[in-house]
Design an enzyme around this catalytic site. Structure first.
Site, mmCIF file in Angstrom:
data_model
loop_
_atom_site.group_PDB
_atom_site.id
_atom_site.type_symbol
_atom_site.label_atom_id
_atom_site.label_comp_id
_atom_site.label_asym_id
_atom_site.label_seq_id
_atom_site.Cartn_x
_atom_site.Cartn_y
_atom_site.Cartn_z
ATOM 1 N N LEU A 1 16.489 63.625 136.219
ATOM 2 C CA LEU A 1 17.359 64.506 135.446
ATOM 3 C C LEU A 1 17.488 64.088 133.982
ATOM 4 C CD1 LEU A 1 19.419 66.861 135.713
ATOM 5 C CD2 LEU A 1 21.163 65.122 135.887
ATOM 6 N N GLU B 1 22.406 67.994 131.024
ATOM 7 C CA GLU B 1 22.759 69.137 130.192
ATOM 8 C C GLU B 1 23.508 68.668 128.941
ATOM 9 O OE1 GLU B 1 23.933 72.362 132.690
ATOM 10 O OE2 GLU B 1 25.609 72.841 131.394
ATOM 11 N N GLN C 1 20.562 74.982 143.578
ATOM 12 C CA GLN C 1 20.452 74.955 142.119
ATOM 13 C C GLN C 1 19.227 74.183 141.629
ATOM 14 O OE1 GLN C 1 23.483 72.813 139.383
ATOM 15 N NE2 GLN C 1 23.640 74.994 138.947
ATOM 16 N N HIS D 1 18.251 70.398 142.331
ATOM 17 C CA HIS D 1 19.331 69.530 141.868
ATOM 18 C C HIS D 1 20.554 69.530 142.767
ATOM 19 C CE1 HIS D 1 21.677 67.303 139.002
ATOM 20 N NE2 HIS D 1 22.503 68.296 138.752
ATOM 21 N N HIS E 1 17.918 72.559 138.326
ATOM 22 C CA HIS E 1 18.395 72.152 137.004
ATOM 23 C C HIS E 1 17.267 72.397 136.010
ATOM 24 C CE1 HIS E 1 19.955 69.806 133.710
ATOM 25 N NE2 HIS E 1 21.072 69.592 134.369
ATOM 26 N N ARG F 1 26.434 76.703 140.443
ATOM 27 C CA ARG F 1 27.456 75.762 139.987
ATOM 28 C C ARG F 1 27.344 75.540 138.479
ATOM 29 N NH1 ARG F 1 27.672 70.117 138.889
ATOM 30 N NH2 ARG F 1 25.542 69.709 139.575
ATOM 31 N N ARG G 1 22.964 77.417 134.285
ATOM 32 C CA ARG G 1 21.718 76.755 134.689
ATOM 33 C C ARG G 1 20.695 77.700 135.297
ATOM 34 N NH1 ARG G 1 24.182 71.076 137.020
ATOM 35 N NH2 ARG G 1 24.619 70.286 134.936
ATOM 36 N N PHE H 1 29.371 71.946 127.582
ATOM 37 C CA PHE H 1 28.368 72.088 128.638
ATOM 38 C C PHE H 1 28.113 73.575 128.828
ATOM 39 C CE2 PHE H 1 27.196 68.977 132.219
ATOM 40 C CZ PHE H 1 26.942 67.934 131.357
HETATM 41 C C1 LIG Z 1 21.015 62.803 138.802
HETATM 42 C C2 LIG Z 1 22.290 63.595 139.009
HETATM 43 C C3 LIG Z 1 23.169 63.779 137.968
HETATM 44 C C4 LIG Z 1 24.341 64.510 138.148
HETATM 45 N N1 LIG Z 1 25.198 64.674 137.094
HETATM 46 C C5 LIG Z 1 26.352 65.350 137.276
HETATM 47 C C6 LIG Z 1 27.299 65.472 136.219
HETATM 48 O O1 LIG Z 1 27.123 64.960 135.123
HETATM 49 N N2 LIG Z 1 28.433 66.173 136.453
HETATM 50 C C7 LIG Z 1 28.703 66.748 137.661
HETATM 51 O O2 LIG Z 1 29.752 67.357 137.805
HETATM 52 N N3 LIG Z 1 27.823 66.621 138.682
HETATM 53 C C8 LIG Z 1 26.665 65.933 138.524
HETATM 54 N N4 LIG Z 1 25.802 65.806 139.574
HETATM 55 C C9 LIG Z 1 26.203 66.268 140.903
HETATM 56 C C10 LIG Z 1 27.190 65.277 141.513
HETATM 57 O O3 LIG Z 1 26.912 63.984 141.061
HETATM 58 C C11 LIG Z 1 27.130 65.274 143.036
HETATM 59 O O4 LIG Z 1 27.220 66.587 143.518
HETATM 60 C C12 LIG Z 1 28.291 64.469 143.606
HETATM 61 O O5 LIG Z 1 28.358 63.189 143.019
HETATM 62 C C13 LIG Z 1 28.209 64.347 145.111
HETATM 63 O O6 LIG Z 1 29.220 63.488 145.566
HETATM 64 P P1 LIG Z 1 29.550 63.326 147.107
HETATM 65 O O7 LIG Z 1 30.694 62.391 147.209
HETATM 66 O O8 LIG Z 1 29.691 64.666 147.708
HETATM 67 O O9 LIG Z 1 28.233 62.704 147.747
HETATM 68 P P2 LIG Z 1 27.319 61.431 147.359
HETATM 69 O O10 LIG Z 1 27.757 60.743 146.151
HETATM 70 O O11 LIG Z 1 25.925 61.922 147.426
HETATM 71 O O12 LIG Z 1 27.579 60.450 148.570
HETATM 72 C C14 LIG Z 1 27.164 60.718 149.888
HETATM 73 C C15 LIG Z 1 27.569 59.563 150.776
HETATM 74 O O13 LIG Z 1 27.294 59.898 152.130
HETATM 75 C C16 LIG Z 1 26.692 58.791 152.768
HETATM 76 N N5 LIG Z 1 25.872 59.293 153.879
HETATM 77 C C17 LIG Z 1 25.050 60.379 153.891
HETATM 78 N N6 LIG Z 1 24.484 60.515 155.097
HETATM 79 C C18 LIG Z 1 24.951 59.517 155.866
HETATM 80 C C19 LIG Z 1 24.729 59.117 157.212
HETATM 81 N N7 LIG Z 1 23.901 59.770 158.024
HETATM 82 N N8 LIG Z 1 25.380 58.014 157.671
HETATM 83 C C20 LIG Z 1 26.207 57.316 156.865
HETATM 84 N N9 LIG Z 1 26.451 57.663 155.587
HETATM 85 C C21 LIG Z 1 25.833 58.742 155.103
HETATM 86 C C22 LIG Z 1 25.887 58.107 151.679
HETATM 87 O O14 LIG Z 1 25.655 56.754 152.018
HETATM 88 C C23 LIG Z 1 26.850 58.254 150.498
HETATM 89 O O15 LIG Z 1 27.801 57.221 150.521
HETATM 90 C C24 LIG Z 1 24.625 65.079 139.405
HETATM 91 C C25 LIG Z 1 23.751 64.884 140.451
HETATM 92 C C26 LIG Z 1 22.582 64.177 140.255
HETATM 93 C C27 LIG Z 1 21.633 64.040 141.415
#
Ligand SMILES: Cc1cc2nc3c(=O)[nH]c(=O)nc-3n(C[C@H](O)[C@H](O)[C@H](O)COP(=O)(O)OP(=O)(O)OC[C@H]3O[C@@H](n4cnc5c(N)ncnc54)[C@H](O)[C@@H]3O)c2cc1C
Length: 601
Positions: free
Chosen positions: A252, A255, A240, A353, A242, A398, A286, A119
């Site tokens: 997306l 990468e 960021q 992103h 992407h 990041r 990125r 990556f």
């Molecule tokens: C398309 C895409 C591809 C990606 N690919 C990669 C990758 O290959 N490798 C990598 O390292 N990173 C990647 N990322 C980044 C990474 O996936 C995210 O940063 C990470 O998964 C975020 O996880 P999280 O647990 O912080 O939040 P999330 O998975 O976003 O979860 C947030 C949670 O909060 C809850 N929530 C939010 N607001 C409220 C509210 N008001 N009330 C109740 N619940 C709420 C939602 O319901 C959800 O359950 C990618 C991101 C995207 C968008």
């Protein structure tokens, strides 16, 4: 007060990878855990993560956590906190093995060990040859992780409040966070969840920008809740972009495509990254690749009738590699573009992103705030992990694959710290009525819909008649893209601050429905937009103040990184849109500091 009330040891707001990893740690230790999520847990944005998760397992190339740490510090443009980065990179290999034991179906090498792909920004020997550090389950790594963690939580008897919307944190006068006001999205019924400890794990705020890779639920609710509770947000100017979103649409293209050997070309068919990053080319960081694409287009070398995108080429790769390692990407291209990447290059453009900034935390995932004496201290019992937190392991930029790592490492760290905290804090504290009242008031504003405002004789009632929440959301996303995008300048940012402030003013009198019946989902859109607007203001205000270019924050009027004046974190407070700064933690836990150097790839 006639509102249902429940009590738990720990409240976890958010059921993405960060929330679920923490909840699992806690439930397995027999703490009572409530996880609140506005969508069914396995629909959290983590499910969409494609390319994978970094860990120096050394399965494909020689590797070691210290090299991973170096790459992460360099990738962060030296704004990352080196103690937290050391903690994360050291913990990475055992965290991956743990996930494997939970049941995550990682892709395999011939010899049976976990498959790893190269990556951007990964090197061996502190800046030497390309490393392959990203552990992947094809191009659906997040999906595999989230489903596994959810199943493990069900097994451990974590209590889920699925499809409940968290409105605001509840606190006492001293600022201790004691729970949350939420409501059931289906019935509208309110609930107060009290807890001895709270973890905010609500993910990022990609919906701030019109073209983005994020799910529509990524509205940064937890960040805004923290702001309203008096907690500052750190480094919000660093967002960021992407490099490879589907042009014009934003979805997306991982990468991982470039990791598997894909590369970018301009209208002249030139592999232009050779000019911007002669050593690593398309696998530069990125921020570097996004800027290069923007420059190619600005200088007239964009592709297509409007010269407004570049092409990502993978038609030279073995079709079997695409089918086996990038099946989801092939699906996306065929569904949304009608293009099979096995035969044809794919039009791409940078897309919003990832939220680098967030709730300031330390390596235990405790929320930390500045104190009068110049240092900082942890708020007892309050934690944040995942994309909503700023530990800060990503600094100004990041690295791909470091977020899936961040969410499990710091979700786990939060769980561990909470277990210790609960041992000496056995009782719930009294929850003052004022705090509940305040949260209810915010909800009440949208309870009647703005139909009531329409008939009010307020001076802004003209606005109220004309403007809907949906229109204001579109406007906000457009403003953020235009005024606070890949390249930034003083004048444009200053206008951006005014434009977002104007949207904030109008939102107070906007209506949420054109019908007499108002759905809870429409109320939620209004509450989410209130959150986004605060985060928009935090972002443009912080970006306007930072007079340098660092990582993802690229100022045309201040093109150099300025370590003397700006190697510091910004902290934005809701009250008076005030900014203050705090030093970067440059001292790692056990190894020597990586001092700032010119960042070339
Ligand atoms: C398309 C895409 C591809 C990606 N690919 C990669 C990758 O290959 N490798 C990598 O390292 N990173 C990647 N990322 C980044 C990474 O996936 C995210 O940063 C990470 O998964 C975020 O996880 P999280 O647990 O912080 O939040 P999330 O998975 O976003 O979860 C947030 C949670 O909060 C809850 N929530 C939010 N607001 C409220 C509210 N008001 N009330 C109740 N619940 C709420 C939602 O319901 C959800 O359950 C990618 C991101 C995207 C968008």
């Amino acid at each position: 007060m006639n509102i249902a009330q429940r009590k738990f040891d720990t409240l976890v707001i958010g059921a993405g990878g960060a929330g679920l990893r923490a909840a699992l740690q806690l439930s397995q230790a027999e703490a009572t855990v409530a996880v609140v999520s506005k969508v069914f847990p396995t629909r959290s944005h983590t499910v969409a993560a494609q390319g994978g998760m970094n860990a120096a397992l050394g399965n494909v190339t020689d590797d070691n956590w210290h090299w991973h740490m170096y790459d992460t510090v360099k990738g962060s443009d030296y704004l990352g906190d080196q103690d937290a980065i050391e903690y994360m990179c050291r913990a990475a290999p055992k965290t991956v093995v743990e996930l494997e034991h939970f049941g995550v179906p990682f892709s395999r090498l011939e010899n049976g060990s976990i498959y790893q792909r190269p990556f951007g920004g990964q090197s061996q020997n502190f800046g030497g040859e390309q490393a392959a550090r990203t552990c992947a389950a094809a191009d659906r790594t997040g999906h595999a992780m989230l489903h596994t963690l959810y199943q493990q939580n069900i097994n451990a008897k974590t209590h889920f409040f699925d499809e409940f919307f968290a409105v605001d944190l509840l606190k006492n006068k001293r600022g201790d966070i004691l729970g949350v006001l939420a409501f059931d999205i289906e019935s509208g019924e309110k609930i107060i969840i009290e807890a001895k400890t709270t973890l905010i794990a609500t993910g990022g705020a990609g919906q701030l920008f019109r073209t983005n890779t994020n799910a529509s639920i990524n509205t940064g609710d937890g960040l805004a809740m923290a702001l309203r509770a008096g907690i500052p947000l750190q480094d919000m100017e660093f967002f960021q972009f992407h490099p490879t979103g589907v042009a014009g649409k934003g979805m997306l293209i991982t990468e991982g495509v470039r990791g598997e050997g894909g590369y970018l070309i301009n209208a002249e068919g030139e592999r232009f990254m050779e000019r911007y990053a002669p050593h690593v080319k398309d696998l530069a960081s990125r921020d570097v690749v996004s800027r290069a694409i923007a420059i190619e287009i600005r200088e007239g070398r964009g592709c297509g009738p409007n010269k407004d995108y570049v092409l990502l080429k993978m038609d030279h790769l073995d079709a079997e590699v695409i089918k086996k390692r990038l099946p989801g990407i092939r699906d996306t291209c065929m569904t949304f573009l009608g293009i099979d990447p096995i035969d044809q290059p794919v039009p791409v453009f940078p897309t919003a992103h990832y939220t680098m900034g967030g709730i300031p935390t330390n390596k235990n995932a405790q929320v930390v705030v500045p104190v009068g004496t110049g240092g900082e201290e942890a708020i007892p019992g309050l934690y944040a992990a995942g994309e909503c937190a700023c530990a800060s392991v990503h600094g100004a930029n990041r690295l791909g694959g470091n977020s899936l790592l961040d969410i499990v490492v710091f979700g786990r760290a939060a769980g561990k710290h909470i277990i210790d905290y609960l041992k000496s804090h056995r009782r719930h504290q009294a929850l003052p009525d004022e705090s509940i009242e305040q949260a209810l008031q915010r909800l009440a504003h949208w309870e009647t819909g703005a139909l009531e405002h329409e008939s009010s004789d307020h001076e802004n009632s003209d606005h109220a008649k004309n403007v809907s929440v949906a229109q204001l959301k579109n406007r906000l996303q457009q403003v953020m893209e235009e005024y606070c995008g890949v390249f930034r300048t003083e004048d444009v940012l200053a206008e951006g601050v005014k434009a977002v402030q104007d949207i904030k003013d109008q939102l107070e009198y906007a209506h949420i429905s054109d019908h007499s019946s108002i759905f809870n989902t429409a109320r939620i859109e209004a509450l989410e937009l209130e959150n986004l607007v605060e985060l928009g203001l935090a972002t443009v205000t912080s970006a306007l103040a930072r007079q340098e270019s660092r990582g993802a924050h690229s100022r045309v009027d201040y093109q150099q990184r300025d370590d003397e004046r700006w190697m510091k974190h910004s902290l934005y407070y809701l009250q008076d849109n005030r900014l203050c700064y705090k030093p970067v933690r440059t001292k790692p836990m056990t190894v020597d500091t990586f001092p700032p150097k010119e960042r070339v790839y």
